[in-house]
Write an enzyme that holds these catalytic residues in place. Structure first.
Site, PDB file in Angstrom:
ATOM      1  N   CYS A  42     -19.741  13.508  11.490  1.00 48.75           N
ATOM      2  CA  CYS A  42     -21.456  13.339  11.179  1.00 48.75           C
ATOM      3  C   CYS A  42     -21.981  11.930  10.699  1.00 48.75           C
ATOM      4  O   CYS A  42     -21.449  11.198   9.822  1.00 48.75           O
ATOM      5  CB  CYS A  42     -21.909  14.622  10.178  1.00 48.75           C
ATOM      6  SG  CYS A  42     -22.854  13.902   8.667  1.00 48.75           S
ATOM      7  N   CYS A  45     -23.281  11.224   7.458  1.00 56.05           N
ATOM      8  CA  CYS A  45     -21.913  10.966   6.565  1.00 56.05           C
ATOM      9  C   CYS A  45     -21.440   9.765   6.351  1.00 56.05           C
ATOM     10  O   CYS A  45     -20.906   9.207   5.425  1.00 56.05           O
ATOM     11  CB  CYS A  45     -21.137  12.122   6.704  1.00 56.05           C
ATOM     12  SG  CYS A  45     -21.622  14.036   6.822  1.00 56.05           S
ATOM     13  N   TRP A 388      -3.435 -17.142 -10.221  1.00 53.45           N
ATOM     14  CA  TRP A 388      -4.737 -16.835  -9.662  1.00 53.45           C
ATOM     15  C   TRP A 388      -5.567 -18.116 -10.345  1.00 53.45           C
ATOM     16  O   TRP A 388      -6.436 -18.850  -9.626  1.00 53.45           O
ATOM     17  CB  TRP A 388      -5.332 -15.925 -10.742  1.00 53.45           C
ATOM     18  CG  TRP A 388      -5.144 -14.325 -10.175  1.00 53.45           C
ATOM     19  CD1 TRP A 388      -4.527 -13.322 -10.850  1.00 53.45           C
ATOM     20  CD2 TRP A 388      -5.730 -13.743  -8.781  1.00 53.45           C
ATOM     21  NE1 TRP A 388      -4.549 -12.184 -10.140  1.00 53.45           N
ATOM     22  CE2 TRP A 388      -5.107 -12.522  -8.751  1.00 53.45           C
ATOM     23  CE3 TRP A 388      -6.244 -14.182  -7.894  1.00 53.45           C
ATOM     24  CZ2 TRP A 388      -5.386 -11.615  -7.693  1.00 53.45           C
ATOM     25  CZ3 TRP A 388      -6.556 -13.503  -6.844  1.00 53.45           C
ATOM     26  CH2 TRP A 388      -6.367 -12.062  -6.901  1.00 53.45           C
ATOM     27  N   TRP A 460     -12.956 -15.296  -5.702  1.00 51.35           N
ATOM     28  CA  TRP A 460     -13.296 -14.563  -6.870  1.00 51.35           C
ATOM     29  C   TRP A 460     -13.636 -13.095  -6.867  1.00 51.35           C
ATOM     30  O   TRP A 460     -13.122 -12.311  -7.562  1.00 51.35           O
ATOM     31  CB  TRP A 460     -14.691 -15.387  -7.378  1.00 51.35           C
ATOM     32  CG  TRP A 460     -15.523 -14.489  -8.268  1.00 51.35           C
ATOM     33  CD1 TRP A 460     -15.709 -14.083  -9.245  1.00 51.35           C
ATOM     34  CD2 TRP A 460     -16.844 -13.669  -7.606  1.00 51.35           C
ATOM     35  NE1 TRP A 460     -16.611 -13.339 -10.082  1.00 51.35           N
ATOM     36  CE2 TRP A 460     -17.460 -13.207  -8.767  1.00 51.35           C
ATOM     37  CE3 TRP A 460     -17.644 -13.603  -6.420  1.00 51.35           C
ATOM     38  CZ2 TRP A 460     -18.548 -12.341  -8.609  1.00 51.35           C
ATOM     39  CZ3 TRP A 460     -18.648 -12.675  -6.189  1.00 51.35           C
ATOM     40  CH2 TRP A 460     -19.054 -11.898  -7.192  1.00 51.35           C
ATOM     41  N   HIS A 463     -10.254 -11.372  -6.416  1.00 55.28           N
ATOM     42  CA  HIS A 463      -9.694 -11.080  -7.641  1.00 55.28           C
ATOM     43  C   HIS A 463     -10.384 -10.071  -8.457  1.00 55.28           C
ATOM     44  O   HIS A 463      -9.685  -9.200  -9.169  1.00 55.28           O
ATOM     45  CB  HIS A 463     -10.034 -12.639  -8.549  1.00 55.28           C
ATOM     46  CG  HIS A 463      -8.940 -12.475  -9.560  1.00 55.28           C
ATOM     47  ND1 HIS A 463      -8.710 -13.907 -10.374  1.00 55.28           N
ATOM     48  CD2 HIS A 463      -8.331 -11.523 -10.554  1.00 55.28           C
ATOM     49  CE1 HIS A 463      -8.202 -13.648 -11.382  1.00 55.28           C
ATOM     50  NE2 HIS A 463      -7.656 -12.311 -11.567  1.00 55.28           N
ATOM     51  N   VAL A 466      -8.891  -6.487  -7.440  1.00 55.73           N
ATOM     52  CA  VAL A 466      -7.924  -6.486  -8.019  1.00 55.73           C
ATOM     53  C   VAL A 466      -7.984  -5.835  -9.502  1.00 55.73           C
ATOM     54  O   VAL A 466      -7.439  -4.923  -9.865  1.00 55.73           O
ATOM     55  CB  VAL A 466      -6.777  -7.627  -7.843  1.00 55.73           C
ATOM     56  CG1 VAL A 466      -5.571  -7.274  -8.863  1.00 55.73           C
ATOM     57  CG2 VAL A 466      -6.518  -8.083  -6.426  1.00 55.73           C
ATOM     58  N   ASN A 467      -8.861  -6.605 -10.179  1.00 53.05           N
ATOM     59  CA  ASN A 467      -9.404  -6.221 -11.587  1.00 53.05           C
ATOM     60  C   ASN A 467      -9.806  -4.657 -11.601  1.00 53.05           C
ATOM     61  O   ASN A 467      -9.277  -3.874 -12.397  1.00 53.05           O
ATOM     62  CB  ASN A 467     -10.363  -7.238 -12.135  1.00 53.05           C
ATOM     63  CG  ASN A 467      -9.706  -8.597 -12.447  1.00 53.05           C
ATOM     64  OD1 ASN A 467      -8.763  -8.852 -12.330  1.00 53.05           O
ATOM     65  ND2 ASN A 467     -11.153  -9.287 -12.295  1.00 53.05           N
TER      66      ASN A 467
END
Ligand code: FAD
Length: 528
Positions: A42, A45, A388, A460, A463, A466-467
C-alpha cells in the site's frame, strides 16, 4: 528478485509482530500496545513508514508502559491473524490496554490526524484510560497532583529527586516527561497545574511550563531551562548526578569485544570538563591503536598495508598542534612511503614506534591515560570513545585546512577522513560487530557526502545513530549515559522543536562541532 523491500526491520525501534506472536504479545501484557496493521504494497503505508519509525524512536523509552508495533498483512503467514482482528483497510491503527483478555481484538483509532504529536498524545490518553485495576505495571501516575500533596514534600529528605512540572491543563509536556523518565531511577516526576494558585504562590512560579526540583537532601529550587521544551526537561533530569537507567537490555557489549587492560580501574579519577577535548585521550587512542589493536596483525600487506599507510598520512597531516604525535606520524609515514616492500612485519613498525623514535626524542605516551574517555569501570568507554573523538577532530581539522591533504593521493575524494575511517574500522577495529554496523551505514550514505562540512555532520549524525541504538544496553556507562549529543546544556541553540518533535538546528550543530573539536579547544592537561 521481485521481493519488495521490507518496510520495517529488526533495527527499527519497534516490535514486528506476526500471526504467531501478535496474540501472545498483546494479551495479558504488562504494558499497553499500539499496533499499526499495514500492507507492504500500500503506497500510503510506504510513505507513512518513516513517520511511524520517527514516532517509535521518539517514544522508545516509554515501552515498559506502552509499546509500538507493526503487523504486515500482506505476508502470507499473517493473513489469518489480520482477518481475525478484522483489518479491512491499510493502515489500521489498533490499541490494546495492558492486561487485555486474549479475546480482545483491540480498539481502532480512527483519528484523521496521524502526525507524530497527535499519535503521541493518543498514547498518553490510552494510558490514562486504564483503571486503577488494569493500570500498566511500569507506568507511573499521570494525573496532576494537588498543591496540598506537593507542598507537604518540601523540605523532606528522600532517596531520590522529585521533579514537579507545572503546566497548563491542556499541555502534554508533563506526562511526556514522566514517561521519558520512567526507565530512570533516583528521580520521580510529578505534574501539577498552572491553575493551582496556592502552589504557584508557594513556589513563586510565574510562567508555565516550569520545572521545580526537590533534592534528596531536602533543598528545593526552580530550575532554569534554556527552552521550555520536553526535550530540555527530560535531558536535564536524566543527567542529574546519580540518575541512572533502570533496566539494562541485552545488546552487544563493546567491553566484551574490545579487550581493554584492567589497569584503568585502579587509577585515580581525573577530573575533566565536558566542554573540552583532551589530547591525552587522542594520544591514548593512538597508543592503543598502534601498540595493541594493530599488533595482533603479524604482517601487513595488500589492503591492510594501504589502509594503515593512509591512516598514518591522515593523522600526520591533520592532527592539530604539531607536537610529538605529528612528528611520530610524519616519520612513520615517510618510512612507510620510502619502503618498496609489498609487506611489512608489524614488529618493524612497533620497533620504530617504541625504540628508534625515542632516541630522537619523539615518542608516544607509554600508557593509557583516559580523561574525558574514563569509564566508571574497566571495559567501558576508553578506546572506542577515544577513536570517535580522534575522527571527529580530524574531520574538523580537514574542514579548517582542506589544502593539507594535497599530494597525498587522498585529495581527490570528497570525504577523505570518512573514507579512511571506514577502511580502518572495516579492516582493524577489534569490535567486529561494530565494524559491520558502521560499514552498513557507510554503504547507505557515505558516498553522498560532498564537502568538508557534510563530512563533519555525517560523522556526528552517524555517531548519534549509534548512541540511540546503544542507549540502555550493556555498553552504556551509567555515569555517561548515551544520549543525543551535544546535550541541551552543552549547546542550547542546537536544539529546536518542530510540530512537537525534537529537531536539530544543523547550522548551529556545525558551528558547535567546529568549536568543540577545533584545535583551540584541545586541552593538554594530563598529557605528557
Ligand atoms: P562514545 O559514543 O564513545 O563518544 C565519545 C565522546 O564523543 C562522548 O563522550 C561525547 O563527548 C562525544 N560524542 C558523543 N556523541 C557524539 C556525536 N554524535 N558527535 C560528536 N561527538 C559525540 N559499541 C557497541 O556496543 N555496538 C556497536 O555497534 C558499536 N559501533 C561502533 C562503531 C564505531 C565506528 C566506533 C568507533 C565505536 C562503536 N561502538 C559500538 C562503541 C560505542 O560507540 C562507544 O564508543 C562506547 O560504548 C563508549 O561510549 P562512550 O560513552 O564513551 O561515548
Amino acid at each position: 528478485s521481485g521481493a519488495a523491500a521490507r518496510l520495517y526491520t529488526e533495527d527499527d525501534p519497534l516490535v514486528i509482530l506476526s500471526g504467531s506472536s501478535l496474540k501472545p504479545t498483546v494479551s495479558n501484557s504488562s504494558s499497553a500496545w499500539l499496533v499499526q496493521f499495514y500492507s507492504s504494497w500500500c503506497g500510503h503505508c510506504i510513505q507513512y513508514s518513516s513517520t511511524w519509525k520517527t514516532l517509535a524512536l521518539d517514544v522508545k523509552d516509554w515501552h515498559p508502559a506502552i509499546s509500538v508495533a507493526v503487523v504486515d498483512c500482506a505476508q502470507e503467514e499473517n493473513f489469518d491473524v489480520c482477518k481475525e482482528y478484522s483489518i479491512k483497510f491499510y493502515p489500521t491503527f489498533k490499541y490494546f490496554q495492558a492486561h487485555a483478555a486474549p479475546s480482545d481484538t483491540g480498539t481502532i483509532y480512527r483519528g484523521a490526524d496521524r502526525q507524530i504529536q497527535s499519535v503521541r498524545q493518543l498514547m498518553v490518553n490510552i494510558l490514562q484510560n486504564h483503571t486503577r485495576r488494569d493500570w500498566p505495571d511500569h507506568c507511573p501516575p499521570l494525573e496532576a497532583y494537588s498543591s496540598a500533596e506537593l507542598l507537604s514534600l518540601l523540605g523532606q529528605r528522600s532517596n531520590h529527586y522529585t521533579a514537579i512540572i507545572i503546566e497548563d491543563p491542556a499541555s502534554y509536556v508533563g506526562r511526556e516527561v514522566i514517561l521519558d523518565l520512567l526507565q530512570f531511577s533516583h528521580v520521580v516526576v510529578k505534574r501539577a497545574l498552572s491553575t493551582d494558585l496556592p502552589l504557584l504562590d508557594a513556589l513563586k512560579i510565574t510562567s508555565s511550563p516550569s520545572i521545580y526540583l526537590l533534592h534528596p537532601n531536602g533543598t528545593h529550587t526552580l530550575l532554569h531551562v534554556e527552552k521550555r521544551l520536553r526535550f530540555f526537561f527530560s535531558s536535564l533530569l536524566r543527567t542529574l548526578p546519580g540518575v541512572q537507567r533502570r533496566f539494562k537490555s541485552e545488546g552487544a557489549s563493546i567491553g566484551q569485544m574490545v579487550a581493554q587492560p584492567d589497569k584503568q580501574s585502579t587509577e585515580p579519577w581525573r577530573d575533566f570538563n565536558r566542554s573540552q577535548v583532551y589530547t591525552a585521550d587522542l594520544e591514548s587512542a593512538l597508543h592503543y591503536l598502534l601498540r595493541v589493536e594493530l599488533a595482533t596483525h603479524n604482517i601487513l600487506k595488500g589492503e591492510e598495508l594501504k589502509v594503515f599507510k593512509d591512516f598514518v598520512i591522515v593523522v600526520a597531516k591533520l592532527y592539530p598542534g604539531g607536537g610529538s604525535v605529528v612528528k611520530l606520524m610524519e616519520t612513520l609515514s615517510d618510512w612507510l612511503l620510502s619502503l618498496p616492500l609489498q609487506q611489512i612485519p608489524y614488529q618493524a613498525i612497533l620497533d620504530l614506534v617504541d625504540n628508534k623514535m625515542r632516541i630522537s626524542g619523539v615518542f608516544l605516551g607509554k600508557e593509557l591515560r583516559w580523561v574525558s574517555c574514563q569509564g566508571s569501570r574497566a571495559g567501558l568507554r576508553g578506546y572506542p570513545c577515544s577513536l570517535w573523538t580522534l575522527f571527529h577532530v580530524l574531520t574538523v581539522q580537514h574542514d579548517a585546512k582542506p589544502a593539507t591533504l594535497k599530494n597525498t593521493g587522498l585529495e581527490s575524494q570528497a570525504a577523505p577522513v570518512l573514507q579512511v575511517m571506514r577502511r580502518y574500522i572495516r579492516t582493524f577495529f577489534g569490535c567486529e560487530l561494530c565494524g559491520q554496523h558502521f560499514e552498513q551505514a557507510a554503504a547507505v550514505s557515505m558516498d553522498k557526502v560532498q564537502n568538508q562540512e557534510q563530512q563533519i555532520l555525517w560523522l556526528w549524525n552517524q555517531h548519534n545513530m549509534v548512541n540511540y541504538r546503544l542507549a540502555g544496553t550493556l555498553s552504556d556507562d551509567p555515569l555517561f549515559p548515551k544520549a543525543p549529543w551535544p546535550s541541551p546544556s552543552l549547546c542550547p541553540s542546537c536544539h529546536e522543536e518542530k510540530d512537537g518533535i525534537h529537531v536539530w538546528n544543523q547550522d548551529n550543530v556545525l558551528h558547535f562541532l567546529r568549536h568543540h573539536y577545533g584545535a583551540s579547544n584541545l586541552s593538554p592537561k594530563y598529557s605528557l
